[in-house]
Write a protein that holds these residues in place. Sequence first.
Motif, PDB file in Angstrom:
ATOM      1  N   VAL A 171       0.862  -1.185   0.000  1.00 19.11           N
ATOM      2  CA  VAL A 171       0.000   0.000   0.000  1.00 19.11           C
ATOM      3  C   VAL A 171       0.896   1.231   0.000  1.00 19.11           C
ATOM      4  CG1 VAL A 171      -1.853   1.212   1.201  1.00 19.11           C
ATOM      5  CG2 VAL A 171      -1.593  -1.259   1.490  1.00 19.11           C
ATOM      6  N   ARG A 172       0.597   2.160  -0.871  1.00 16.86           N
ATOM      7  CA  ARG A 172       1.337   3.427  -0.830  1.00 16.86           C
ATOM      8  C   ARG A 172       0.482   4.460  -0.124  1.00 16.86           C
ATOM      9  NH1 ARG A 172       3.080   6.369  -6.284  1.00 16.86           N
ATOM     10  NH2 ARG A 172       0.875   6.873  -6.429  1.00 16.86           N
ATOM     11  N   THR A 173       1.071   5.152   0.850  1.00 13.61           N
ATOM     12  CA  THR A 173       0.321   6.216   1.522  1.00 13.61           C
ATOM     13  C   THR A 173       0.098   7.353   0.523  1.00 13.61           C
ATOM     14  OG1 THR A 173       2.395   7.099   2.385  1.00 13.61           O
ATOM     15  CG2 THR A 173       1.147   5.629   3.829  1.00 13.61           C
ATOM     16  N   LEU A 174      -0.818   8.253   0.867  1.00 12.63           N
ATOM     17  CA  LEU A 174      -1.291   9.263  -0.085  1.00 12.63           C
ATOM     18  C   LEU A 174      -0.166   9.969  -0.836  1.00 12.63           C
ATOM     19  CD1 LEU A 174      -4.031  11.077   2.052  1.00 12.63           C
ATOM     20  CD2 LEU A 174      -4.353   9.291   0.307  1.00 12.63           C
ATOM     21  N   ASP A 175      -0.185   9.852  -2.163  1.00 14.02           N
ATOM     22  CA  ASP A 175       0.762  10.619  -2.973  1.00 14.02           C
ATOM     23  C   ASP A 175       0.014  11.829  -3.523  1.00 14.02           C
ATOM     24  OD1 ASP A 175       3.000  11.437  -4.311  1.00 14.02           O
ATOM     25  OD2 ASP A 175       2.718  10.084  -6.005  1.00 14.02           O
ATOM     26  N   ALA A 176      -0.487  12.652  -2.611  1.00 10.16           N
ATOM     27  CA  ALA A 176      -1.250  13.831  -3.034  1.00 10.16           C
ATOM     28  C   ALA A 176      -0.280  14.920  -3.493  1.00 10.16           C
ATOM     29  CB  ALA A 176      -2.096  14.329  -1.879  1.00 10.16           C
ATOM     30  N   VAL A 214       5.022  20.549  -2.079  1.00  7.66           N
ATOM     31  CA  VAL A 214       4.646  19.696  -0.954  1.00  7.66           C
ATOM     32  C   VAL A 214       3.766  18.574  -1.498  1.00  7.66           C
ATOM     33  CG1 VAL A 214       3.534  19.623   1.304  1.00  7.66           C
ATOM     34  CG2 VAL A 214       4.780  21.669   0.582  1.00  7.66           C
ATOM     35  N   ARG A 215       4.379  17.460  -1.843  1.00  3.50           N
ATOM     36  CA  ARG A 215       3.630  16.307  -2.351  1.00  3.50           C
ATOM     37  C   ARG A 215       4.107  15.054  -1.628  1.00  3.50           C
ATOM     38  NH1 ARG A 215       5.495  13.825  -8.108  1.00  3.50           N
ATOM     39  NH2 ARG A 215       4.170  12.201  -7.244  1.00  3.50           N
ATOM     40  N   GLY A 216       3.300  13.984  -1.721  1.00  2.93           N
ATOM     41  CA  GLY A 216       3.693  12.698  -1.155  1.00  2.93           C
ATOM     42  C   GLY A 216       3.938  12.796   0.337  1.00  2.93           C
ATOM     43  N   ILE A 228      11.475   4.791  -4.399  1.00  2.00           N
ATOM     44  CA  ILE A 228      12.664   5.498  -4.852  1.00  2.00           C
ATOM     45  C   ILE A 228      12.233   6.298  -6.076  1.00  2.00           C
ATOM     46  CG2 ILE A 228      14.990   5.233  -5.816  1.00  2.00           C
ATOM     47  CD1 ILE A 228      14.983   4.281  -2.960  1.00  2.00           C
ATOM     48  N   GLU A 229      12.049   7.607  -5.857  1.00  3.89           N
ATOM     49  CA  GLU A 229      11.543   8.465  -6.939  1.00  3.89           C
ATOM     50  C   GLU A 229      12.408   9.707  -7.104  1.00  3.89           C
ATOM     51  OE1 GLU A 229       6.870   8.300  -7.161  1.00  3.89           O
ATOM     52  OE2 GLU A 229       7.495   8.822  -5.143  1.00  3.89           O
ATOM     53  N   THR A 230      13.383   9.871  -6.216  1.00  4.89           N
ATOM     54  CA  THR A 230      14.212  11.082  -6.283  1.00  4.89           C
ATOM     55  C   THR A 230      15.680  10.656  -6.343  1.00  4.89           C
ATOM     56  OG1 THR A 230      14.267  11.149  -3.876  1.00  4.89           O
ATOM     57  CG2 THR A 230      12.578  12.470  -4.958  1.00  4.89           C
ATOM     58  N   ASN A 251       8.463   6.551 -13.091  1.00  2.00           N
ATOM     59  CA  ASN A 251       7.818   7.724 -13.723  1.00  2.00           C
ATOM     60  C   ASN A 251       8.391   9.008 -13.112  1.00  2.00           C
ATOM     61  OD1 ASN A 251       6.241   5.654 -14.651  1.00  2.00           O
ATOM     62  ND2 ASN A 251       4.513   6.107 -13.314  1.00  2.00           N
ATOM     63  N   ASP A 252       8.405   9.053 -11.785  1.00  2.00           N
ATOM     64  CA  ASP A 252       8.925  10.263 -11.140  1.00  2.00           C
ATOM     65  C   ASP A 252      10.449  10.271 -11.093  1.00  2.00           C
ATOM     66  OD1 ASP A 252       6.894  12.129 -10.427  1.00  2.00           O
ATOM     67  OD2 ASP A 252       6.049  10.564  -9.163  1.00  2.00           O
ATOM     68  N   LEU A 253      11.068   9.086 -10.963  1.00  6.76           N
ATOM     69  CA  LEU A 253      12.532   9.096 -10.932  1.00  6.76           C
ATOM     70  C   LEU A 253      13.080   9.666 -12.251  1.00  6.76           C
ATOM     71  CD1 LEU A 253      15.074   8.539  -9.347  1.00  6.76           C
ATOM     72  CD2 LEU A 253      15.056   6.187 -10.216  1.00  6.76           C
ATOM     73  N   ASP A 298       9.588  17.487 -17.065  1.00 10.89           N
ATOM     74  CA  ASP A 298       8.197  17.238 -16.659  1.00 10.89           C
ATOM     75  C   ASP A 298       7.705  15.938 -17.291  1.00 10.89           C
ATOM     76  OD1 ASP A 298       5.456  17.259 -16.344  1.00 10.89           O
ATOM     77  OD2 ASP A 298       5.221  19.386 -16.849  1.00 10.89           O
ATOM     78  N   ARG A 299       7.203  15.011 -16.449  1.00  8.63           N
ATOM     79  CA  ARG A 299       6.784  13.710 -16.984  1.00  8.63           C
ATOM     80  C   ARG A 299       5.578  13.820 -17.903  1.00  8.63           C
ATOM     81  NH1 ARG A 299       4.505  10.542 -11.617  1.00  8.63           N
ATOM     82  NH2 ARG A 299       3.009   9.534 -12.964  1.00  8.63           N
ATOM     83  N   MET A 300       4.875  14.966 -17.859  1.00  7.01           N
ATOM     84  CA  MET A 300       3.706  15.153 -18.713  1.00  7.01           C
ATOM     85  C   MET A 300       4.052  15.895 -20.018  1.00  7.01           C
ATOM     86  SD  MET A 300       1.262  13.802 -17.180  1.00  7.01           S
ATOM     87  CE  MET A 300       0.867  13.186 -15.570  1.00  7.01           C
TER      88      MET A 300
HETATM   89 MG   LIG Z   1       5.435   8.735  -8.485  1.00  8.68          MG
END
Ligand SMILES: [Mg+2]
Length: 549
Positions: A321-326, A347-349, A409-411, A433-435, A443-445
Motif C-alpha cells: 500500500v502506498r500512503t497518499l501521494d497527493a 509539498v507532495r507525497g 525510490i523516486e528522487t 515515472n517520477d525518478l 516534466d513527466r507530462m
Molecule cells: Mg510517483
Amino acid sequence: MTSLYSGTAVVPGIGVGPAVRPAPRPTAPENEPAGDPSATTVAFGSAAAEVARRLRARSDAASGAASEVLAATAALAEDRGLATFVTKHAAAGSGPATATSKAIDELAAMFTAAGGLMAERVTDLYDVRDRIVAELLHLPEPGIPVPDEPVVLLAEDLAPADTAGLDPTKIVAIATELGGSTSHTAIIARQLGIPCVVAVTNLKEVPAGGRVAVDGTSGNVTVDPDEDEINALIEQDRRSRAAAEGWTGPGRTSDGHSIEILANVQDGPGARVAAEQPIQGVGLFRTELLFLERTTEPTVDEQVELYSAVFEALDGKKVIVRTLDAGSDKPLAFATQPDEPNPALGVRGLRIGLADPGILDRQLDGIAAARERTNADVRVMAPMVTTEAEAQWFAERVRARGMRAGIMIETPSTVLLADRLFRHLDFVSIGTNDLSQYTFAADRMAPTLSNLTDPWQPALLASIKLVADAGRRAGKPVGICGEAAAHPLLACVLTGLGVTSLSCAATAVRAVGARISQVTLAQCEEAAAAALEATDNLTAAKAAKDVLQ
Ligand SMILES: [Mg+2]
Ligand SMILES: C=C(OP(=O)(O)O)C(=O)O
C-alpha cells in the motif's frame, strides 16, 4: 506510397486499419438568426433527447466506471435546469444553438460557484453542450466516433471523457501527437490493452480514412504499409499474444531465476480484476486515487472499508500500500497545498504527512485496521521521500502498527542513499515515472520531453542498477512499480539489472511474464549491460532488442 512516422511506444502490439480522428468540437454560429421561441425550445428538446439516448446506449454497452461516466453525462443533457435556461434565452430571442450555449455557460457558472464535485462536472457540461450544438447544426457527433469496423484512432491527445467506453475490439490501436509514457492516454490504453504510440511527430499530417499500422513495440506509425512487412509483424504479434495468454506464472526466466510479477491497483473493483491475472500480489496500491473527488478527508472507518475491499480481493497474496501521494499531478482537495507555483517540486507525497502527521497517522490506522480485519499480507510504503531521516521517521510509524515498511525510490537523493536507507527499511520500490522526471529535470507530462522521460534512458537504468545492487548487499527486495515495468522487453532488462519484482497494470502482466519466461538470466544481464552502455534511449532499446531477439 508508404510513409513512416515515429513516436514513443507505450503499449506493445500491432493494430492495422483505416484511420479515424475525433470529430472537431462545434461552435455556435456567431449570428444565428433568432427563431420562434417555442420552435427553439422544441428543437433543443429533441436534440438533447437524442444526445442523451446515444450516451445511454453507450453506457449500457460499457461497464464499470466508463458506464457510470456516460450515464451521468446523459443525465446532464436532460437536466431540467438546463431546459429552463434554454427556454429563457429562446424567449429573449436567441436561436437554438446560441440559447444552448448561453444556458450551459450560465449553468457552468453556477456549478463552478458551488465548488467541489459540482465544479468538477463543468467539463462534462461543456461536452454535453458540444454534442447538443452539433446535433442542432446537423454536424457529426464530436469526440471519438463509434465505428462499425475495427479502426486505428489518431488524435492530438485524448481526454478522460473521450476514452470512457473505448471498445478494444473496434479501436485496435491508438496514436497521439501529444502525451508521454506516463500520460493519461498511455495509462488508459494500457488498461484496455490497446496497442499505443504517443508523442508522434507530425501525426497531424496523416489524414483520416487511409490504411495505417500502429506498432506499439517499435513506436512506428506507417501509412499505407507494405502488406508483407505488416503481415510478418502481425504474425509476430499473434505469437506474442498467444504466449502471453498461455502464461500462468509465477515470474521466472527460462533458467528458473525468480522475479515476482505484481499488479498496480487503485480500488477494490480494480483489485478484483487484477486478481484474475496470474499475479503474485499487488506491488503498488495508489490510495490517493480513491479520494480525487473528495473535498474532505475520509474518516478512518471509510478508509478501512476501501482498503479492505482491495485486501480481500487479493486473498492472502501480498499487497504493498502506498500512503497518499497527493499533490503535483494528483491534487487532493483536503491535503494539497493550494496555489503552489511549481507543484511537482512542492509539498507532495510524504511531505504532506511531514507537515501534518495526523493525515498520515489516520491513514496508517486505517490500513492497519483493514489488515487486521482481512488478515492480509500488507506492507506500506511512502512516496516522494528524499532524506534518510524521512525514511526512518516513516518506518517507525509503520512498524509501530506491526507492518513492514518501505519507500518509493523516486528522487535522485534516495538513489544515492540507497545503502543507508536499507538500515531502516524492509524493501524499496522504484517509481520510474517520477525518478525519470527528477533525474532528467523533465516534466513527466511534457510531450516535447518524452525522449528524456523514456525509461530506456541509460541514466535511469544506471540509477536502477545502483539501487538493485544496494538491495542485494542488504538482502532486501527492490521492486519497480513505474510504467517501465509494463514493457515486456524493458522488463527483461530490469530483471538483468537485478530488481526482484515488477509491478504493472493488470493488462500488461501476462505479456511481461511471458517475455521473461522466454529468456535466461544471463541474456537479461547481457541486455542490461548493452543498454547501460548506449548513448540514449533509442540506442539502448535497440541494443537490448539485439541481444534478446
Ligand atoms: Mg510517483
Ligand atoms: C509509480 C509511480 O508513482 P506515480 O506514477 O503514481 O507518481 C512512479 O512515479 O513511477
